[in-house]
Write a protein that holds these residues in place. Sequence first.
Motif, PDB file in Angstrom:
ATOM      1  N   THR A   2       0.827  -1.198   0.000  1.00 54.33           N
ATOM      2  CA  THR A   2       0.000   0.000   0.000  1.00 54.33           C
ATOM      3  C   THR A   2       0.863   1.250   0.000  1.00 54.33           C
ATOM      4  OG1 THR A   2      -0.130   0.016   2.399  1.00 54.33           O
ATOM      5  CG2 THR A   2      -1.889  -1.130   1.223  1.00 54.33           C
ATOM      6  N   ARG A   3       0.266   2.343  -0.387  1.00 55.77           N
ATOM      7  CA  ARG A   3       0.964   3.626  -0.380  1.00 55.77           C
ATOM      8  C   ARG A   3       1.133   4.140   1.029  1.00 55.77           C
ATOM      9  NH1 ARG A   3      -2.514   6.392  -5.013  1.00 55.77           N
ATOM     10  NH2 ARG A   3      -1.486   5.430  -6.742  1.00 55.77           N
ATOM     11  N   THR A  26      -3.757   1.577  -2.956  1.00 55.02           N
ATOM     12  CA  THR A  26      -2.758   0.665  -3.496  1.00 55.02           C
ATOM     13  C   THR A  26      -1.776   1.405  -4.388  1.00 55.02           C
ATOM     14  OG1 THR A  26      -4.179   0.095  -5.354  1.00 55.02           O
ATOM     15  CG2 THR A  26      -4.337  -1.294  -3.389  1.00 55.02           C
ATOM     16  N   VAL A  27      -0.646   0.738  -4.668  1.00 56.77           N
ATOM     17  CA  VAL A  27       0.436   1.361  -5.421  1.00 56.77           C
ATOM     18  C   VAL A  27       0.129   1.452  -6.910  1.00 56.77           C
ATOM     19  CG1 VAL A  27       2.862   1.138  -6.057  1.00 56.77           C
ATOM     20  CG2 VAL A  27       2.149   0.657  -3.723  1.00 56.77           C
ATOM     21  N   HIS A  28      -0.420   0.386  -7.479  1.00 57.02           N
ATOM     22  CA  HIS A  28      -0.734   0.415  -8.915  1.00 57.02           C
ATOM     23  C   HIS A  28      -2.007  -0.380  -9.187  1.00 57.02           C
ATOM     24  CE1 HIS A  28       1.114  -3.591  -9.171  1.00 57.02           C
ATOM     25  NE2 HIS A  28       2.145  -3.083  -8.513  1.00 57.02           N
ATOM     26  N   ALA A  29      -2.472  -0.309 -10.391  1.00 58.04           N
ATOM     27  CA  ALA A  29      -3.779  -0.884 -10.756  1.00 58.04           C
ATOM     28  C   ALA A  29      -3.880  -2.378 -10.457  1.00 58.04           C
ATOM     29  CB  ALA A  29      -4.063  -0.617 -12.225  1.00 58.04           C
ATOM     30  N   ASP A  30      -2.798  -3.134 -10.645  1.00 55.00           N
ATOM     31  CA  ASP A  30      -2.848  -4.577 -10.372  1.00 55.00           C
ATOM     32  C   ASP A  30      -3.138  -4.872  -8.908  1.00 55.00           C
ATOM     33  OD1 ASP A  30      -2.344  -5.092 -13.003  1.00 55.00           O
ATOM     34  OD2 ASP A  30      -0.224  -5.580 -12.709  1.00 55.00           O
ATOM     35  N   ASP A  31      -2.786  -3.952  -8.014  1.00 54.70           N
ATOM     36  CA  ASP A  31      -3.048  -4.137  -6.581  1.00 54.70           C
ATOM     37  C   ASP A  31      -4.517  -3.923  -6.239  1.00 54.70           C
ATOM     38  OD1 ASP A  31      -0.394  -4.672  -6.093  1.00 54.70           O
ATOM     39  OD2 ASP A  31       0.095  -2.618  -5.541  1.00 54.70           O
ATOM     40  N   GLU A  32      -5.299  -3.409  -7.165  1.00 54.51           N
ATOM     41  CA  GLU A  32      -6.711  -3.144  -6.924  1.00 54.51           C
ATOM     42  C   GLU A  32      -7.575  -4.394  -7.122  1.00 54.51           C
ATOM     43  OE1 GLU A  32      -8.538  -0.294  -5.928  1.00 54.51           O
ATOM     44  OE2 GLU A  32      -6.562   0.420  -5.353  1.00 54.51           O
TER      45      GLU A  32
END
Length: 114
Positions: A2-3, A26-32
Amino acid sequence: MTREDSRPSDRSICGYTWCVTDHGRTVHADDEDHRSAGVGIAVRVRTADDEHGRLDEWEIGLLRRSADDETWIIVETPGSASVALSRDAVRALIGAVVADPDLSAFCAGTDSAL
């Protein structure tokens, strides 16, 4: 992952009650992707050349990636390998265990192999 910022998480944007993804942080779209908390299980991993194998910890949970049309039961290993089973595959697996008297007895703890 996470950010590290102060934006509040918005779990209400997720329609899946089992999802534990911290959407919006989240850091990037895949983490969503939608993920359940998962359950850890101990397994023995063997190869054809390894009689005793090794104990390992695997995780089983639900996963629905942004690009997926369905939710999967996923079995993840400590490395980069995973197995994803569709709802139909899980039903077939359960049905095969229930239909086979030896497998069913083993799962129920009533077989002679215990």
